[in-house]
Scaffold this motif. Structure first.
Motif, PDB file in Angstrom:
ATOM      1  N   ASP A 181      -2.296   8.853   7.305  1.00  0.00           N
ATOM      2  CA  ASP A 181      -3.685   8.487   7.020  1.00  0.00           C
ATOM      3  C   ASP A 181      -3.775   7.100   6.391  1.00  0.00           C
ATOM      4  OD1 ASP A 181      -4.390  10.966   7.998  1.00  0.00           O
ATOM      5  OD2 ASP A 181      -4.584  11.886   6.010  1.00  0.00           O
ATOM      6  N   ASP A 182      -2.851   6.775   5.485  1.00  0.00           N
ATOM      7  CA  ASP A 182      -2.835   5.450   4.868  1.00  0.00           C
ATOM      8  C   ASP A 182      -2.604   4.363   5.918  1.00  0.00           C
ATOM      9  OD1 ASP A 182      -3.215   6.555   2.373  1.00  0.00           O
ATOM     10  OD2 ASP A 182      -1.097   6.487   1.815  1.00  0.00           O
ATOM     11  N   HIS A 183      -1.738   4.664   6.887  1.00  0.00           N
ATOM     12  CA  HIS A 183      -1.424   3.714   7.950  1.00  0.00           C
ATOM     13  C   HIS A 183      -2.689   3.379   8.750  1.00  0.00           C
ATOM     14  CE1 HIS A 183       1.596   2.162  11.033  1.00  0.00           C
ATOM     15  NE2 HIS A 183       0.448   2.110  11.681  1.00  0.00           N
TER      16      HIS A 183
ATOM     17  N   SER B  20      -0.043  12.154   4.382  1.00  0.00           N
ATOM     18  CA  SER B  20      -0.841  11.131   3.697  1.00  0.00           C
ATOM     19  C   SER B  20      -0.465   9.734   4.174  1.00  0.00           C
ATOM     20  CB  SER B  20      -0.633  11.235   2.178  1.00  0.00           C
ATOM     21  OG  SER B  20      -1.066  12.480   1.692  1.00  0.00           O
TER      22      SER B  20
ATOM     23  N   VAL C 249       0.842  -1.203   0.000  1.00  0.00           N
ATOM     24  CA  VAL C 249       0.000   0.000   0.000  1.00  0.00           C
ATOM     25  C   VAL C 249       0.876   1.252   0.000  1.00  0.00           C
ATOM     26  CG1 VAL C 249      -1.701   1.318   1.326  1.00  0.00           C
ATOM     27  CG2 VAL C 249      -1.923  -1.169   1.141  1.00  0.00           C
ATOM     28  N   LYS C 250       1.923   1.243   0.844  1.00  0.00           N
ATOM     29  CA  LYS C 250       2.786   2.412   0.948  1.00  0.00           C
ATOM     30  C   LYS C 250       3.532   2.684  -0.354  1.00  0.00           C
ATOM     31  CE  LYS C 250       3.681   4.175   4.528  1.00  0.00           C
ATOM     32  NZ  LYS C 250       3.087   5.364   5.214  1.00  0.00           N
TER      33      LYS C 250
ATOM     34  N   GLU D 202      -5.804   3.886   7.840  1.00  0.00           N
ATOM     35  CA  GLU D 202      -6.783   3.256   6.947  1.00  0.00           C
ATOM     36  C   GLU D 202      -6.484   1.771   6.776  1.00  0.00           C
ATOM     37  OE1 GLU D 202      -8.324   3.626   2.299  1.00  0.00           O
ATOM     38  OE2 GLU D 202      -7.264   5.298   3.242  1.00  0.00           O
TER      39      GLU D 202
ATOM     40  N   HIS E  69       2.052   4.496  -3.696  1.00  0.00           N
ATOM     41  CA  HIS E  69       1.920   5.947  -3.820  1.00  0.00           C
ATOM     42  C   HIS E  69       3.263   6.548  -4.231  1.00  0.00           C
ATOM     43  CE1 HIS E  69      -2.107   6.041  -2.064  1.00  0.00           C
ATOM     44  NE2 HIS E  69      -1.670   5.169  -1.167  1.00  0.00           N
TER      45      HIS E  69
END
Length: 240
Positions: free
Chosen positions: A88-90, A85, A69-70, A92, A73
Motif C-alpha cells: 500500500d505504501d508503494h 502495508s 518512506v519505507k 501511495e 515504518h
C-alpha cells in the motif's frame, strides 16, 4: 550555503523527472530542463556533469525518496502484515510522486538498475525471510520477492496512467490480496489472516522454505561450509 545547493539540485531533479514523465519517450533537452528549473546550464553541469548524469541522478533520487518512506515504518510483529502495508505504501508513493515514479519504473535501461532499487527489494526479501522462518510461506522468499514487486509496480504504473477521475484504487487491494493468497500459506496461523488459498501446500516444501530461511540467520556450527552449501541446495530443490 548548503541549503541553496540542495535546493538547486532538487529543482533540477524535479524538472528532469517532470519533463521525462511528460515526454512520452521523446528526448528532452538540457535547455528545457534548465528553463523549467530556472537555472543556467553551467549549474546543471556543475552538479551532474552532463544531462545523462542528471537523468541517472533522477532515478537514484526517486528511489532514495521511496526508501525514506519505507524505512520510516518500524517492523511489526507480523511480517505478512508489514508486506501488506508495504504494498500500500508503494502505491501511495507512486500516486503522490507520479513524475519520479514514472522515471524510476517506467523508463528503464535493459539490464541496468540503480543500487537503491536493489535495496528496496532487499527490504521486501527480509520481511519474506522472517515470514518463511515462521513457516508462513508457501513460496520461497527469493521467488516471492520478484513476484510481489512486479505485481506492485504493474499496478502502480496502471493507476498512474489512468486519469484520476477514472481510477479504481480497489484494483490495488484486489491484486495485493491475490498475490499474497498465493505466497502465504492458507493455514498459517496469524493474528491477521490475509486470505484463503495459497501456493503449494506441500508440507515438505513449507518446512524446507522455513529451514532455508532459518539458515539465513546464521550458519550452523556443526556443519562444514561445503555441507551447508549442499544443505542449502537440497532445501532450494525441496522448496520448489
Amino acid at each position: 550555503m548548503t541549503e541553496v545547493v540542495v535546493s538547486t539540485k532538487a529543482k533540477l531533479l524535479e524538472a528532469a523527472a517532470r519533463l521525462l514523465a511528460e515526454s512520452n519517450g521523446a528526448p528532452i533537452t538540457t535547455r528545457a530542463i534548465c528553463d523549467l528549473a530556472a537555472v543556467q546550464a553551467p549549474t546543471l553541469y556543475h552538479h551532474f556533469g552532463d544531462k545523462q548524469g542528471l537523468l541517472d541522478a533522477v532515478v537514484a533520487y526517486g528511489f532514495e525518496r521511496y526508501l525514506r518512506v519505507k524505512r520510516a515504518h518500524a517492523p511489526s510483529e507480523d511480517p505478512i502484515e508489514d508486506i501488506r502495508s508495504g504494498w500500500d505504501d508503494h502505491v501511495e508513493f507512486a500516486l503522490a510522486n507520479p513524475s519520479f515514479y514514472a522515471v524510476m519504473y517506467g523508463q528503464v535501461t535493459p539490464g541496468k538498475r540503480p543500487a537503491a532499487a536493489a535495496d528496496a527489494e532487499g527490504l521486501l526479501r527480509s520481511l519474506l525471510t522472517r515470514a518463511a522462518g515462521r513457516g508462513r510461506l508457501a513460496v520461497a522468499p527469493e521467488a516471492a520477492a520478484p513476484l510481489i514487486l512486479a505485481a506492485n509496480v504493474g499496478v502502480a504504473l496502471a493507476l498512474i496512467a489512468t486519469p484520476p477521475d477514472d481510477r479504481d484504487v480497489t484494483v490495488s487491494d484486489r491484486a495485493r490480496d491475490a498475490i499474497l493468497a498465493y505466497v502465504v500459506r492458507a493455514d498459517a496461523s496469524s493474528g491477521a489472516e490475509l486470505a484463503d488459498g495459497g501456493g503449494t501446500e506441500n508440507p515438505v516444501a513449507v518446512s524446507a522454505i522455513a529451514l532455508h530461511a532459518a539458515l539465513s540467520a546464521g550458519e550452523p556450527t556443526v556443519l562444514e561450509p561445503n555441507e551447508v552449501a549442499l544443505l542449502r541446495d537440497w532445501l532450494r530443490r525441496l522448496s520448489g
